[in-house]
Write a protein that holds these residues in place. Structure first.
Motif, PDB file in Angstrom:
ATOM      1  N   ASP A 158      13.818   2.462  13.419  1.00 46.20           N
ATOM      2  CA  ASP A 158      14.414   3.645  13.306  1.00 46.20           C
ATOM      3  C   ASP A 158      15.105   4.230  12.038  1.00 46.20           C
ATOM      4  O   ASP A 158      14.556   4.866  11.387  1.00 46.20           O
ATOM      5  CB  ASP A 158      15.686   3.547  14.529  1.00 46.20           C
ATOM      6  N   GLN A 159      15.567   3.522  10.633  1.00 45.17           N
ATOM      7  CA  GLN A 159      15.311   2.994   9.574  1.00 45.17           C
ATOM      8  C   GLN A 159      15.082   2.042   8.543  1.00 45.17           C
ATOM      9  O   GLN A 159      14.785   1.045   9.086  1.00 45.17           O
ATOM     10  CB  GLN A 159      17.503   3.517  10.181  1.00 45.17           C
ATOM     11  N   GLU A 160      15.265   3.354   7.371  1.00 42.80           N
ATOM     12  CA  GLU A 160      14.616   1.823   6.615  1.00 42.80           C
ATOM     13  C   GLU A 160      15.221   2.327   4.889  1.00 42.80           C
ATOM     14  O   GLU A 160      15.207   3.513   5.253  1.00 42.80           O
ATOM     15  CB  GLU A 160      13.215   1.653   6.360  1.00 42.80           C
ATOM     16  N   SER A 161      15.858   1.208   4.233  1.00 45.22           N
ATOM     17  CA  SER A 161      16.499   1.134   2.464  1.00 45.22           C
ATOM     18  C   SER A 161      15.192   1.449   1.767  1.00 45.22           C
ATOM     19  O   SER A 161      14.738   0.872   2.593  1.00 45.22           O
ATOM     20  CB  SER A 161      17.278   0.378   2.912  1.00 45.22           C
ATOM     21  N   TRP A 162      14.937   2.671   0.873  1.00 46.92           N
ATOM     22  CA  TRP A 162      14.091   2.526   0.321  1.00 46.92           C
ATOM     23  C   TRP A 162      14.431   2.916  -0.674  1.00 46.92           C
ATOM     24  O   TRP A 162      14.861   4.104  -1.401  1.00 46.92           O
ATOM     25  CB  TRP A 162      13.196   3.637   0.366  1.00 46.92           C
ATOM     26  N   LEU A 214      15.015   5.941   5.519  1.00 46.42           N
ATOM     27  CA  LEU A 214      13.802   6.674   5.585  1.00 46.42           C
ATOM     28  C   LEU A 214      14.297   7.046   7.044  1.00 46.42           C
ATOM     29  O   LEU A 214      14.637   5.920   7.375  1.00 46.42           O
ATOM     30  CB  LEU A 214      12.577   6.376   5.474  1.00 46.42           C
ATOM     31  N   GLU A 215      13.603   7.600   8.156  1.00 48.41           N
ATOM     32  CA  GLU A 215      13.807   7.505   9.190  1.00 48.41           C
ATOM     33  C   GLU A 215      12.112   7.861   9.568  1.00 48.41           C
ATOM     34  O   GLU A 215      11.684   8.269   9.630  1.00 48.41           O
ATOM     35  CB  GLU A 215      15.083   9.160   9.856  1.00 48.41           C
ATOM     36  N   ASP A 216      12.464   7.026  10.937  1.00 49.97           N
ATOM     37  CA  ASP A 216      10.603   6.542  11.980  1.00 49.97           C
ATOM     38  C   ASP A 216      10.368   6.755  11.258  1.00 49.97           C
ATOM     39  O   ASP A 216       9.034   7.404  10.784  1.00 49.97           O
ATOM     40  CB  ASP A 216      11.030   8.411  12.572  1.00 49.97           C
ATOM     41  N   VAL A 217      10.616   5.475  11.243  1.00 46.77           N
ATOM     42  CA  VAL A 217       9.008   4.405   9.657  1.00 46.77           C
ATOM     43  C   VAL A 217       8.394   3.722  10.988  1.00 46.77           C
ATOM     44  O   VAL A 217       8.890   2.848  11.317  1.00 46.77           O
ATOM     45  CB  VAL A 217       9.984   3.624   9.070  1.00 46.77           C
ATOM     46  N   VAL A 218       6.688   3.729  10.091  1.00 45.34           N
ATOM     47  CA  VAL A 218       5.832   3.005  11.250  1.00 45.34           C
ATOM     48  C   VAL A 218       5.459   2.292   9.914  1.00 45.34           C
ATOM     49  O   VAL A 218       4.336   3.240   8.554  1.00 45.34           O
ATOM     50  CB  VAL A 218       4.763   4.386  11.652  1.00 45.34           C
ATOM     51  N   SER A 219       5.128   1.227   9.369  1.00 43.91           N
ATOM     52  CA  SER A 219       4.596  -0.122   8.544  1.00 43.91           C
ATOM     53  C   SER A 219       3.735  -0.738   9.251  1.00 43.91           C
ATOM     54  O   SER A 219       3.575  -1.512   9.939  1.00 43.91           O
ATOM     55  CB  SER A 219       5.812  -0.355   8.491  1.00 43.91           C
ATOM     56  N   THR A 220       2.292  -0.839   8.082  1.00 43.78           N
ATOM     57  CA  THR A 220       1.344  -1.437   8.359  1.00 43.78           C
ATOM     58  C   THR A 220       1.262  -2.619   7.455  1.00 43.78           C
ATOM     59  O   THR A 220       1.140  -2.131   5.938  1.00 43.78           O
ATOM     60  CB  THR A 220       0.079  -1.163   8.713  1.00 43.78           C
ATOM     61  N   LEU A 221       1.350  -3.960   7.560  1.00 43.91           N
ATOM     62  CA  LEU A 221       0.446  -4.516   6.484  1.00 43.91           C
ATOM     63  C   LEU A 221      -0.394  -5.752   6.663  1.00 43.91           C
ATOM     64  O   LEU A 221      -0.932  -5.911   7.602  1.00 43.91           O
ATOM     65  CB  LEU A 221       1.618  -6.318   7.264  1.00 43.91           C
ATOM     66  N   GLN A 265      -4.104  -7.842  -7.913  1.00 45.15           N
ATOM     67  CA  GLN A 265      -5.521  -7.686  -7.736  1.00 45.15           C
ATOM     68  C   GLN A 265      -5.913  -6.156  -7.520  1.00 45.15           C
ATOM     69  O   GLN A 265      -7.105  -6.122  -7.210  1.00 45.15           O
ATOM     70  CB  GLN A 265      -5.246  -8.827  -6.940  1.00 45.15           C
ATOM     71  N   ARG A 266      -4.850  -5.253  -7.475  1.00 43.65           N
ATOM     72  CA  ARG A 266      -5.261  -3.884  -6.624  1.00 43.65           C
ATOM     73  C   ARG A 266      -5.608  -4.385  -5.460  1.00 43.65           C
ATOM     74  O   ARG A 266      -6.481  -3.590  -5.381  1.00 43.65           O
ATOM     75  CB  ARG A 266      -6.717  -2.785  -8.175  1.00 43.65           C
ATOM     76  N   GLN A 267      -4.974  -5.177  -4.663  1.00 39.16           N
ATOM     77  CA  GLN A 267      -5.451  -4.621  -3.062  1.00 39.16           C
ATOM     78  C   GLN A 267      -4.601  -3.960  -2.552  1.00 39.16           C
ATOM     79  O   GLN A 267      -2.925  -4.863  -2.822  1.00 39.16           O
ATOM     80  CB  GLN A 267      -5.910  -5.922  -3.031  1.00 39.16           C
ATOM     81  N   MET A 268      -4.587  -3.245  -1.574  1.00 33.82           N
ATOM     82  CA  MET A 268      -3.578  -3.447  -0.335  1.00 33.82           C
ATOM     83  C   MET A 268      -3.118  -3.996   0.809  1.00 33.82           C
ATOM     84  O   MET A 268      -3.997  -4.650   0.884  1.00 33.82           O
ATOM     85  CB  MET A 268      -4.622  -1.477   0.147  1.00 33.82           C
ATOM     86  N   VAL A 269      -1.627  -3.791  -0.012  1.00 29.82           N
ATOM     87  CA  VAL A 269      -0.873  -5.237   1.155  1.00 29.82           C
ATOM     88  C   VAL A 269       0.402  -4.366   2.025  1.00 29.82           C
ATOM     89  O   VAL A 269       0.067  -5.275   2.869  1.00 29.82           O
ATOM     90  CB  VAL A 269      -0.154  -6.045  -0.213  1.00 29.82           C
ATOM     91  N   ALA A 270       0.248  -2.956   2.013  1.00 32.99           N
ATOM     92  CA  ALA A 270       0.967  -2.217   3.122  1.00 32.99           C
ATOM     93  C   ALA A 270       1.008  -0.903   2.795  1.00 32.99           C
ATOM     94  O   ALA A 270       0.858  -0.405   1.442  1.00 32.99           O
ATOM     95  CB  ALA A 270       2.547  -2.823   2.925  1.00 32.99           C
ATOM     96  N   SER A 271       1.065  -0.604   4.148  1.00 32.20           N
ATOM     97  CA  SER A 271       1.110   1.335   4.141  1.00 32.20           C
ATOM     98  C   SER A 271       2.126   1.297   5.006  1.00 32.20           C
ATOM     99  O   SER A 271       2.507   0.665   6.303  1.00 32.20           O
ATOM    100  CB  SER A 271       0.002   1.917   4.797  1.00 32.20           C
ATOM    101  N   SER A 272       3.004   2.654   5.071  1.00 30.97           N
ATOM    102  CA  SER A 272       4.356   3.019   5.779  1.00 30.97           C
ATOM    103  C   SER A 272       3.865   4.527   5.971  1.00 30.97           C
ATOM    104  O   SER A 272       3.436   4.924   4.848  1.00 30.97           O
ATOM    105  CB  SER A 272       5.455   2.024   5.372  1.00 30.97           C
ATOM    106  N   PHE A 273       4.613   5.103   6.872  1.00 30.07           N
ATOM    107  CA  PHE A 273       4.746   6.471   7.036  1.00 30.07           C
ATOM    108  C   PHE A 273       6.124   6.790   7.549  1.00 30.07           C
ATOM    109  O   PHE A 273       6.793   6.117   8.553  1.00 30.07           O
ATOM    110  CB  PHE A 273       3.465   6.899   7.847  1.00 30.07           C
ATOM    111  N   ALA A 274       6.889   7.601   6.939  1.00 29.39           N
ATOM    112  CA  ALA A 274       8.670   7.685   7.472  1.00 29.39           C
ATOM    113  C   ALA A 274       8.418   9.482   7.373  1.00 29.39           C
ATOM    114  O   ALA A 274       7.928  10.288   7.019  1.00 29.39           O
ATOM    115  CB  ALA A 274       9.268   7.551   6.690  1.00 29.39           C
ATOM    116  N   LYS A 275       9.089   9.920   8.558  1.00 35.88           N
ATOM    117  CA  LYS A 275       9.023  11.015   9.037  1.00 35.88           C
ATOM    118  C   LYS A 275       9.567  11.962   8.596  1.00 35.88           C
ATOM    119  O   LYS A 275       9.169  13.031   8.057  1.00 35.88           O
ATOM    120  CB  LYS A 275       9.126  11.291  10.910  1.00 35.88           C
TER     121      LYS A 275
END
Length: 353
Positions: free
Chosen positions: A219-223, A200-207, A179-189
């Motif tokens: 600290d880490q996340e697979s993408w 990915l390292e040093d990940v900050v996510s917002t749901l 429906q084109r609504q944002m469900v999550a955003s994240s930033f990895a250093k």
């Protein structure tokens, strides 16, 4: 005849080298002035110089067709001004034989252009863009205006910088539902590539959970992504600075994602047909020397060469977007100016013979 071929090649290549040196030098001066306006505590003067040095191969590649045209006009024009072409004709050497002698250094220029465009420019341009983006972003999300955007399915991705070897910096991801609504955003250093995908390292996510949000840190996340280091090295630079193989592979990838690939196909055919473009422009230069520019000054020949070269480039630049609007193939948009130059050159040579 070998001595004559070497003499003509020396005159033509010498003039092309001088023209290329002048044009590229002026272009670098203008870009240096532009880049100095972006100098700050992160992007320093030495970074500007490094960026400009790394961009020299791409500038050489871009201006080689124009330099071939103007250099051929100047080199053959000097022979005409000194009556050396007249002596050659009086000695029984045909125009066709002189054309063949000029086409040999043109072939060398075309080979040099292919080597530059396929093996040198993609590497140096990626290093130039990555080093500048790293200096300007300072590892912050969306800080660098020179980063790259990419869409993969329902995810929009921004990457500040891509290093050769499969390392990325400043990875911002926005995920949307159907429906084109944002469900999550994240930033990895930063992130590194392995056979299982990106780590990915040093990940900050917002749901985004309806009327509230939830923040998570890791600290880490697979993408898992279809973006590989090879594809990222393609999108981090302009299409005309990519290799032929890279353009073809990325065009295919865009087609699989249902995205428009005309820009990359246009760059692909432009690079494939650039040797033919060099031959066509050199042929026009030869026809001018034996025709309308036989007895004019060097300055007039340079002006004529610049005008023809710019018209050639602008016509290709205009036909490219027109191919998308009207609906004809990028191959045709690239080939039309080349064919016109070939026909014009052959026509003028036939009149002069």
């Amino acid at each position: 005849m070998k001595c004559l071929d070497r003499y003509i090649a020396y005159q033509v290549l010498g003039a092309v080298f001088v023209i290329l040196l002048v044009v590229v030098g002026l272009d670098l001066v203008f870009e240096f002035v532009e880049q100095t306006g972006e100098i700050n505590d992160r992007y320093r003067f030495v970074d500007v110089l490094s960026y400009l040095m790394l961009r020299i191969p791409s500038r050489l590649y871009e201006f080689l067709p124009l330099a071939s045209l103007v250099g051929c006009l100047v080199g053959l024009g000097m022979l005409a001004s000194n009556s050396e072409l007249t002596v050659m004709r009086a000695a029984g050497i045909s125009i066709q034989r002189i054309v063949l002698a000029v086409m040999k250094p043109a072939m060398l220029l075309a080979v040099c252009a292919l080597i530059l465009g396929e093996y040198v420019v993609p590497v140096t341009e990626q290093k130039a863009q990555s080093s500048r983006a790293l200096a300007q972003s300072a590892g912050q999300a969306l800080r660098s205006k020179h980063g790259v955007w990419h869409r993969e399915n329902n995810q929009f991705i921004h990457i500040n910088a891509v290093e050769p070897g499969g390392k990325i910096h400043g990875v911002t991801r926005y995920s949307f539902n159907d429906q084109r609504q944002m469900v999550a955003s994240s930033f990895a250093k930063s992130g590194v590539y392995s056979t299982d995908g990106w780590l990915l390292e040093d990940v900050v996510s917002t749901l985004f959970l309806g009327d509230r949000t939830q923040t998570e840190q890791a600290d880490q996340e697979s993408w898992k992504s279809g973006l590989t280091p090879t594809l990222l090295s393609v999108i981090v630079v302009d299409p005309m600075d990519l290799s032929i193989s890279g353009l073809w592979s990325y065009s295919s990838y865009l087609g699989e994602q249902g995205l428009d690939s005309n820009q990359y196909l246009l760059a692909f055919w432009s690079k494939v047909l650039q040797p033919a473009g060099i031959f066509a422009l050199v042929l026009v230069a030869i026809s001018f020397i034996f025709g309308p520019l036989r007895s004019v000054t060097v300055g007039q020949r340079i002006i004529a060469g610049v005008i023809v070269g710019l018209v050639f480039k602008f016509s290709q630049d205009l036909l490219g977007p027109a191919s998308t609007v009207i609906g004809f193939t990028p191959l045709l948009a690239t080939a039309i100016p080349i064919v016109i130059c070939l026909i014009a050159g052959l026509f003028l040579l036939r009149k002069a013979a």
